[in-house]
Design an enzyme around this catalytic site. Structure first.
Site, PDB file in Angstrom:
ATOM      1  N   ASP A 250      13.788 130.383 -89.379  1.00 38.52           N
ATOM      2  CA  ASP A 250      13.221 131.530 -90.116  1.00 38.52           C
ATOM      3  C   ASP A 250      11.700 131.564 -89.999  1.00 38.52           C
ATOM      4  O   ASP A 250      11.062 132.527 -90.406  1.00 38.52           O
ATOM      5  CB  ASP A 250      13.622 131.482 -91.598  1.00 38.52           C
ATOM      6  CG  ASP A 250      13.223 130.175 -92.265  1.00 38.52           C
ATOM      7  OD1 ASP A 250      13.636 129.120 -91.780  1.00 38.52           O
ATOM      8  OD2 ASP A 250      12.476 130.219 -93.259  1.00 38.52           O
ATOM      9  N   ASP A 260       3.218 131.057 -90.693  1.00 35.10           N
ATOM     10  CA  ASP A 260       3.744 130.405 -91.881  1.00 35.10           C
ATOM     11  C   ASP A 260       3.356 128.923 -91.926  1.00 35.10           C
ATOM     12  O   ASP A 260       4.129 128.047 -91.558  1.00 35.10           O
ATOM     13  CB  ASP A 260       5.266 130.572 -91.977  1.00 35.10           C
ATOM     14  CG  ASP A 260       5.713 130.535 -93.437  1.00 35.10           C
ATOM     15  OD1 ASP A 260       4.846 130.367 -94.312  1.00 35.10           O
ATOM     16  OD2 ASP A 260       6.927 130.656 -93.711  1.00 35.10           O
TER      17      ASP A 260
HETATM   18  P1  AMP Z   1       9.050 128.371 -96.039  1.00 35.25           P
HETATM   19  O1  AMP Z   1       9.515 126.959 -95.934  1.00 35.25           O
HETATM   20  O2  AMP Z   1       7.663 128.529 -96.618  1.00 35.25           O
HETATM   21  O3  AMP Z   1       9.206 129.136 -94.781  1.00 35.25           O
HETATM   22  O4  AMP Z   1       9.985 129.063 -97.129  1.00 35.25           O
HETATM   23  C1  AMP Z   1      11.382 129.088 -97.054  1.00 35.25           C
HETATM   24  C2  AMP Z   1      11.934 130.094 -98.017  1.00 35.25           C
HETATM   25  O5  AMP Z   1      11.588 129.771 -99.360  1.00 35.25           O
HETATM   26  C3  AMP Z   1      11.451 131.513 -97.796  1.00 35.25           C
HETATM   27  O6  AMP Z   1      12.517 132.364 -98.046  1.00 35.25           O
HETATM   28  C4  AMP Z   1      10.365 131.651 -98.823  1.00 35.25           C
HETATM   29  O7  AMP Z   1      10.149 133.002 -99.156  1.00 35.25           O
HETATM   30  C5  AMP Z   1      10.913 130.857 -99.981  1.00 35.25           C
HETATM   31  N1  AMP Z   1       9.861 130.349-100.884  1.00 35.25           N
HETATM   32  C6  AMP Z   1       8.965 129.357-100.626  1.00 35.25           C
HETATM   33  N2  AMP Z   1       8.150 129.162-101.679  1.00 35.25           N
HETATM   34  C7  AMP Z   1       8.512 130.063-102.637  1.00 35.25           C
HETATM   35  C8  AMP Z   1       8.056 130.367-103.961  1.00 35.25           C
HETATM   36  N3  AMP Z   1       7.019 129.721-104.528  1.00 35.25           N
HETATM   37  N4  AMP Z   1       8.686 131.355-104.630  1.00 35.25           N
HETATM   38  C9  AMP Z   1       9.707 132.027-104.077  1.00 35.25           C
HETATM   39  N5  AMP Z   1      10.193 131.783-102.863  1.00 35.25           N
HETATM   40  C10 AMP Z   1       9.617 130.816-102.131  1.00 35.25           C
HETATM   41 MG    MG Z   2       8.783 130.783 -93.972  1.00 37.32          MG
END
Ligand code: AMP
Ligand code: MG
Length: 449
Positions: A250, A260
């Site tokens: 993702d 990201d």
């Molecule tokens: P990432 O590892 O940053 O790519 O995030 C993985 C998933 O977790 C994605 O769907 C993000 O939108 C969600 N996510 C990460 N941090 C948060 C947060 N603080 N609040 C809501 N969703 C989060």
């Molecule tokens: Mg992400």
């Protein structure tokens, strides 16, 4: 450059996103505006007030999206399929054409909760935002295809996080990306067996990001493009000494633009096992495993595309990845060494002896590339560098060392410096060191470009 709004994403239809609203941020302090990036999309003329209205309160940009869109996607996280994700703390805010004629997105991070927030608060810590500025500036300078950090606004909420002293400061970030279609966007459609929607997505990506019309062989052509671009991205990571940290499917953009940035680090040495994320216990996304991790992600795209395409042309497209990677890592290392290529065979030998010397001696990478730029190794590089020195004799510099950067000290971005830059902000709200660092990175970029 005039601002040229777009809303191409709407072609995909409602099944690809949810209309959402940004959180209300009563207090906003503008901490970083990237006027260089803004100039490329015609937004550098905004006053600070207008900037905050758009990138802190998310007043729509005229002619682009009327409401923010939380994009739907799934993905493998550390090889485990997760159908519960999606834009959980960000959204697509606007689309526009840039000065190169590319379709670009302004996307957010930390703009509030969405239907995909699950247990999360939808927020971004200020430290996370500062780290993203540093990563993107450094990567851009080192010739890695990357999203740009467009804006960072402090929002003065108190956040609680397990991996930062809490409560900690909050921010909302806007990034400028070459699209936000992820491998996980395709995986979600495969999961739900939505063939018609996947045809539409293939057409969208080919048309807007690769300038091609779909047609019967569309899926295989798309996969070939993605392998080419992500293989190049992996190669550039390696030459930059960059460890992304979370190469989940993702987090892989089908345009091959890295984005990201969470627990990233730059590697101090050429150490394949060097790992960025403290939670990556197995070292799945360690420095030297990145090319293979990204290949695995690309394979998930191939598997998803099986919904609408035959296996054989997809396999063929995948088979090009290792070659692309090899070719591009050689090119990228030569670029960083500051020498012109001579041909596949010679360049291959050069990069092999280079990697061997760096790995054996654990020489600090940034210092090494600073010293070696142009192809002449200073005498203090001893015996372990003899083979490399011998090979370099045949190479011509790509650029003279006449930029002022070369009479200073090497610019790097190791974790201690990141923490020191953050400490100035955390302890005394002193932003000068961060801004000075960004200027120093851009200074290096000029020398390398
Ligand atoms: P990432 O590892 O940053 O790519 O995030 C993985 C998933 O977790 C994605 O769907 C993000 O939108 C969600 N996510 C990460 N941090 C948060 C947060 N603080 N609040 C809501 N969703 C989060
Ligand atoms: Mg992400």
């Amino acid at each position: 450059m005039d601002f040229t709004p777009q809303q191409a994403i709407l072609e995909l239809g409602d099944a690809f996103y949810d209309r959402v609203a940004a959180a209300l941020f009563p207090q906003t302090s503008l901490r970083f505006r990237n006027d260089r990036a803004a100039a490329e999309v015609g937004l550098d003329g905004l006053s600070d007030e207008e900037w905050v209205a758009h990138f802190g309160r998310f007043q729509p940009l005229r002619g682009s999206l009327e409401a923010p869109l939380a994009l739907r996607y799934h993905g493998h996280q550390f090889r485990v399929y997760n159908p519960e994700i999606g834009d959980g703390r960000g959204f697509l805010f606007a689309q526009m054409t840039d000065s190169h004629g590319r379709l670009m997105d302004l996307g957010t991070k930390g703009s509030g909760q969405t239907p995909y927030s699950r247990f999360g608060d939808g927020r971004l810590t200020l430290k996370g935002g500062v780290r993203e500025i540093l990563a993107t500036e450094m990567l851009e300078a080192l010739n890695v295809p990357t999203s740009r950090t467009f804006s960072l606004i402090e929002t003065r909420e108190e956040l609680h996080r397990g991996d930062e002293p809490s409560p900690t400061r909050s921010s909302v970030l806007v990034r400028l990306n070459h699209g936000h279609i992820r491998i996980g966007t395709f995986q979600r459609l495969a999961h739900f067996q939505e063939a018609e929607a996947m045809e539409r997505l293939v057409a969208y990506v080919l048309r807007h990001y690769y300038g091609e019309e779909p047609g019967a062989d569309g899926p295989a052509r798309l996969l070939a493009h993605v392998c080419e671009r992500t293989g190049t991205m992996a190669a550039r990571f390696m030459a930059a000494g960059f460890v992304h940290g979370v190469l989940n499917s993702d987090n892989i953009n089908v345009t091959g633009e890295s984005f990201d940035y969470g627990p990233w680090r730059f590697a101090p040495f050429w150490e394949p096992g060097f790992t960025a994320a403290y939670f990556d216990h197995a070292g799945l996304y360690a420095f030297g495993r990145q090319p293979e991790a990204i290949y695995w992600d690309a394979m998930q795209l191939a598997i998803s595309l099986r919904l609408i395409a035959d296996e054989e042309p997809l396999i063929e497209a995948m088979e090009a990845y290792p070659e692309t990677y090899q070719r591009e890592v050689t090119k990228a290392l030569l670029w960083r060494l500051g020498v012109n290529p001579r041909g596949t065979e010679a360049d291959g030998i050069l990069t092999r002896v280079l990697e061997k010397a760096l790995a054996e001696t654990l020489t600090p990478l940034d210092e090494f590339f600073f010293d070696a730029f142009g192809g002449e190794l200073p005498t203090h590089y001893g015996e372990a560098f003899d083979d490399l020195r011998g090979q370099l004799e045949f190479y011509q510099p790509r650029k003279a060392r006449d930029h002022a950067y070369w009479s200073g000290t090497p610019c790097s971005m190791l974790i201690d410096e990141v923490e020191t830059l953050w400490a100035s902000i955390a302890e005394s709200d002193d932003w000068a060191p961060l801004h000075a660092k960004v200027a120093a990175i851009r200074h290096m970029a000029e020398a390398l470009a």
